[in-house]
Design a protein around this motif. Structure first.
Motif, mmCIF file in Angstrom:
data_model
loop_
_atom_site.group_PDB
_atom_site.id
_atom_site.type_symbol
_atom_site.label_atom_id
_atom_site.label_comp_id
_atom_site.label_asym_id
_atom_site.label_seq_id
_atom_site.Cartn_x
_atom_site.Cartn_y
_atom_site.Cartn_z
ATOM 1 N N VAL A 1 0.837 -1.201 0.000
ATOM 2 C CA VAL A 1 0.000 0.000 0.000
ATOM 3 C C VAL A 1 0.872 1.251 0.000
ATOM 4 O O VAL A 1 1.871 1.325 0.729
ATOM 5 C CB VAL A 1 -0.926 0.024 1.242
ATOM 6 C CG1 VAL A 1 -1.707 1.337 1.320
ATOM 7 C CG2 VAL A 1 -1.882 -1.157 1.218
ATOM 8 N N ASP A 2 0.504 2.220 -0.818
ATOM 9 C CA ASP A 2 1.137 3.543 -0.782
ATOM 10 C C ASP A 2 0.403 4.361 0.273
ATOM 11 O O ASP A 2 -0.653 4.937 0.012
ATOM 12 C CB ASP A 2 1.051 4.216 -2.154
ATOM 13 C CG ASP A 2 1.653 5.615 -2.146
ATOM 14 O OD1 ASP A 2 2.157 6.050 -1.087
ATOM 15 O OD2 ASP A 2 1.603 6.276 -3.197
ATOM 16 N N PHE A 3 0.957 4.411 1.491
ATOM 17 C CA PHE A 3 0.275 5.085 2.590
ATOM 18 C C PHE A 3 0.278 6.608 2.433
ATOM 19 O O PHE A 3 -0.580 7.286 2.990
ATOM 20 C CB PHE A 3 0.891 4.678 3.933
ATOM 21 C CG PHE A 3 0.287 3.419 4.483
ATOM 22 C CD1 PHE A 3 -0.872 3.458 5.241
ATOM 23 C CD2 PHE A 3 0.875 2.188 4.221
ATOM 24 C CE1 PHE A 3 -1.440 2.300 5.734
ATOM 25 C CE2 PHE A 3 0.320 1.022 4.718
ATOM 26 C CZ PHE A 3 -0.846 1.070 5.478
ATOM 27 N N LYS A 4 1.221 7.121 1.689
ATOM 28 C CA LYS A 4 1.194 8.563 1.420
ATOM 29 C C LYS A 4 -0.092 8.931 0.682
ATOM 30 O O LYS A 4 -0.780 9.899 1.036
ATOM 31 C CB LYS A 4 2.417 8.957 0.590
ATOM 32 C CG LYS A 4 2.443 10.415 0.157
ATOM 33 C CD LYS A 4 3.641 10.671 -0.750
ATOM 34 C CE LYS A 4 3.598 12.056 -1.386
ATOM 35 N NZ LYS A 4 4.712 12.272 -2.344
ATOM 36 N N ASP A 5 -0.437 8.136 -0.322
ATOM 37 C CA ASP A 5 -1.664 8.387 -1.091
ATOM 38 C C ASP A 5 -2.908 8.012 -0.289
ATOM 39 O O ASP A 5 -3.878 8.780 -0.247
ATOM 40 C CB ASP A 5 -1.612 7.589 -2.390
ATOM 41 C CG ASP A 5 -2.890 7.739 -3.203
ATOM 42 O OD1 ASP A 5 -3.163 8.854 -3.670
ATOM 43 O OD2 ASP A 5 -3.621 6.735 -3.353
ATOM 44 N N LEU A 6 -2.895 6.852 0.360
ATOM 45 C CA LEU A 6 -4.076 6.388 1.091
ATOM 46 C C LEU A 6 -4.459 7.350 2.206
ATOM 47 O O LEU A 6 -5.634 7.687 2.370
ATOM 48 C CB LEU A 6 -3.820 4.994 1.671
ATOM 49 C CG LEU A 6 -4.952 4.408 2.539
ATOM 50 C CD1 LEU A 6 -6.244 4.269 1.736
ATOM 51 C CD2 LEU A 6 -4.526 3.069 3.144
ATOM 52 N N LEU A 7 -3.472 7.825 2.971
ATOM 53 C CA LEU A 7 -3.792 8.712 4.083
ATOM 54 C C LEU A 7 -4.158 10.110 3.603
ATOM 55 O O LEU A 7 -4.879 10.831 4.292
ATOM 56 C CB LEU A 7 -2.630 8.741 5.070
ATOM 57 C CG LEU A 7 -2.478 7.420 5.836
ATOM 58 C CD1 LEU A 7 -1.185 7.389 6.639
ATOM 59 C CD2 LEU A 7 -3.677 7.180 6.751
ATOM 60 N N THR B 1 0.512 13.926 5.744
ATOM 61 C CA THR B 1 1.971 13.801 5.760
ATOM 62 C C THR B 1 2.451 13.333 7.127
ATOM 63 O O THR B 1 3.314 12.450 7.227
ATOM 64 C CB THR B 1 2.635 15.139 5.392
ATOM 65 O OG1 THR B 1 2.279 15.493 4.058
ATOM 66 C CG2 THR B 1 4.152 15.040 5.491
ATOM 67 N N THR B 2 1.904 13.919 8.191
ATOM 68 C CA THR B 2 2.304 13.523 9.540
ATOM 69 C C THR B 2 1.980 12.049 9.792
ATOM 70 O O THR B 2 2.794 11.298 10.343
ATOM 71 C CB THR B 2 1.609 14.396 10.597
ATOM 72 O OG1 THR B 2 1.937 15.775 10.363
ATOM 73 C CG2 THR B 2 2.041 14.014 12.005
ATOM 74 N N SER B 3 0.789 11.605 9.383
ATOM 75 C CA SER B 3 0.384 10.207 9.581
ATOM 76 C C SER B 3 1.292 9.251 8.823
ATOM 77 O O SER B 3 1.778 8.249 9.377
ATOM 78 C CB SER B 3 -1.067 10.006 9.120
ATOM 79 O OG SER B 3 -1.955 10.865 9.786
ATOM 80 N N SER B 4 1.532 9.533 7.546
ATOM 81 C CA SER B 4 2.341 8.620 6.732
ATOM 82 C C SER B 4 3.800 8.613 7.170
ATOM 83 O O SER B 4 4.447 7.561 7.196
ATOM 84 C CB SER B 4 2.219 8.971 5.243
ATOM 85 O OG SER B 4 2.621 10.307 4.998
#
Length: 520
Positions: free
Chosen positions: A175-181, A330-333
């Motif tokens: 998963v790309d978490f930058k995009d998902l989040l 950004t902070t989450s990822s």
């Protein structure tokens, strides 16, 4: 014909000479005032790397910061304008907190700008009394009582995130978490603040996701326009420049008008940010649902007949969307990325989440999030390394003498607090590149200067701090309570911040593997 060409060339050289003289006319400003400074070069002054997008803004100013060791402050030039960079934390605290009313202007785009109302009229860019009145109007949105109401909407968005991850975990996908989040925070902001059900987590190319990609344009020309808006606002207005994309401007105005028309016509209320803006526009009591008496001063400063135009409504919608989705995603990822690099930190965070959720029957409630202390330390440490704003800026609104010195800061001087550089200064944070959430444990936080550079400090501190932390905690708790995240070959070995973005944003995708936790 040759004569006309000679005149044209002569006029061109004259204009270039006048431009050169104008932009270099202040290059002796700091020398005349006996202030340590970095020698400028035409036409960029000291910010060539920033304007040309050679490096990100945080590292550009970190380089300047490191060139002046031992100084409490020093001068630079942004294009042709002199600015003062502060390094001393005691002085910074005075500017941001105790002597705030000498610096009650962030020094961004001028409110007299007519065409670009989205940028000129929102809370972050308003100045002095206009800022004070608008902030007093918006404060009720972010009380603890309203946060609890909004959390129900956010929790619904987190369930969509959970459903998406459950399907992904079953297929063992990366998963790309930058995009998902980014999609999750777009949903949460849209639902909690504007009453829009956007489904960006499920629909990758939803309309709100397309708009969110346009909020922070990435180009050298955009950076040049930004610097013109700061240093030469009248030229910015004269040429009709705009920072924001036309689609973003139209989206915010459409949300303002359509939501207002629907809710007024149908007598519909939702306890969100747009409800508050509608009340302000109709001059209703903003605190009719608040029982606290702590808001007396704010109620008095709003005024009984001080409504909002649709342009002002659209501007506030823009700033809440822009400030909420990119910073939180950004902070989450980045928090996930850093924890995956250090399994012991990830394990500690998971243990705390599990222990807290046991008290609430496994439900991620508003109160449960408040009790996740270590997770909050993770957030603060992430923001130390990747601050939402790499620079905090103020413009001097009345002459100010720096305590213990002979320097009088003149009215109109731009003052810069390089938060990115300070957060990575070993004098303040030993081994600064190490990700260590224990830096922000209650005991160690007391040992440090109490200045808060993560969310700003003083009267201009981030108004949405509660909402932002709630959003990041909700995302991380939703993920880590059920799923295991781990690095894969596609996971970047290091993070490069995008030089074309004002907010610190990773250029790389944050690829992580997701699987169901064995104990869940």
């Amino acid at each position: 014909m040759a004569y006309i060409l000679e005149i044209f060339i002569g006029v061109l050289f004259l204009l270039l000479y006048l431009c050169y003289k104008y932009m270099t006319s202040e290059y002796l400003y700091w020398k005349k005032r006996n202030v340590p400074y970095i020698e400028p070069t035409f036409p960029y002054g000291n910010i060539k790397d920033q304007v040309t997008n050679k490096t990100d803004i945080g590292r550009c100013f970190q380089s300047l910061y490191e060139q002046m060791p031992g100084e409490k402050y020093f001068g630079i030039f942004e294009l042709g304008q002199p600015s003062l960079i502060l390094k001393d934390l005691t002085l910074i605290k005075a500017v941001m907190v105790s002597d705030f009313y000498s610096f009650s202007d962030r020094g961004h785009i001028h409110e007299d700008v007519k065409k670009d109302y989205i940028a000129a009229l929102h809370l972050f860019n308003l100045k002095n009394e206009a800022w004070k009145r608008m902030r007093a109007k918006i404060v009720p949105t972010f009380t603890s009582g309203r946060m609890k109401l909004m959390y129900r909407l956010m929790h619904k968005c987190s369930q969509q995130l959970d459903n998406y991850l459950e399907v992904t975990a079953n297929t063992n996908k990366v998963v790309d978490f930058k995009d998902l989040l980014s999609r999750f925070t777009s949903d949460a902001i849209s639902s909690c603040l504007f009453g829009l059900e956007t489904n960006a987590v499920v629909e990758k190319e939803s309309e709100v996701r397309k708009i969110s990609r346009l909020v922070f344009p990435t180009s050298t020309w955009t950076m040049i326009k930004l610097m013109i808006s700061i240093n030469h606002p009248h030229l910015y207005d004269l040429f009709g420049f705009e920072i924001n994309h036309e689609k973003v401007k139209n989206f915010c105005m459409q949300v303002a008008k359509d939501t207002y028309d629907y809710r007024v016509k149908n007598n519909f209320y939702r306890d969100d940010f747009v409800d508050l803006l509608i009340k302000i526009k109709q001059n209703k009591n903003l605190y009719e649902d608040e029982k606290s008496t702590n808001n007396k001063e704010s109620r008095q400063s709003v005024g009984e007949d001080d409504g909002l135009t649709f342009e002002e409504m659209a501007a506030q919608i823009f700033v809440m969307f822009a400030a909420g989705f990119e910073t939180s995603s950004t902070t989450s990822s980045m928090a996930l990325y850093e924890m995956v690099q250090q399994p012991e930190i990830l394990s500690t965070a998971i243990q705390e989440i599990d222990q807290v959720l046991q008290k609430y029957d496994g439900n991620i409630t508003y109160q449960a999030l408040k009790e996740m202390v270590y997770l909050e330390q993770v957030i603060y440490e992430t923001l130390r390394l990747y601050p939402s704003l790499p620079l905090l800026t103020r413009k001097c609104t009345k002459p100010y003498k720096i305590p213990g010195s002979d320097l009088l800061i003149e009215k109109g001087t731009r003052v810069i607090i390089p938060s990115f550089a300070i957060n990575r200064d070993p004098q303040h944070y030993p081994d600064p590149l190490k990700f260590d959430p224990d830096r922000f444990s209650p005991a160690r936080s007391k040992e440090r200067n109490t200045l808060n550079l993560q969310f700003g400090d003083g009267p201009m501190a981030c108004i949405g701090i509660r909402f932002g932390k709630m959003q990041v905690k909700c995302a991380l708790a939703t993920i880590l309570s059920k799923y295991e995240v781990s690095a894969v070959p596609e996971t970047p070995s290091h993070i490069t911040l995008n030089p074309c973005q004002f907010l610190p944003t990773p250029m790389e995708s944050i690829f992580l593997k997701v699987s169901r936790r064995e104990d869940r």
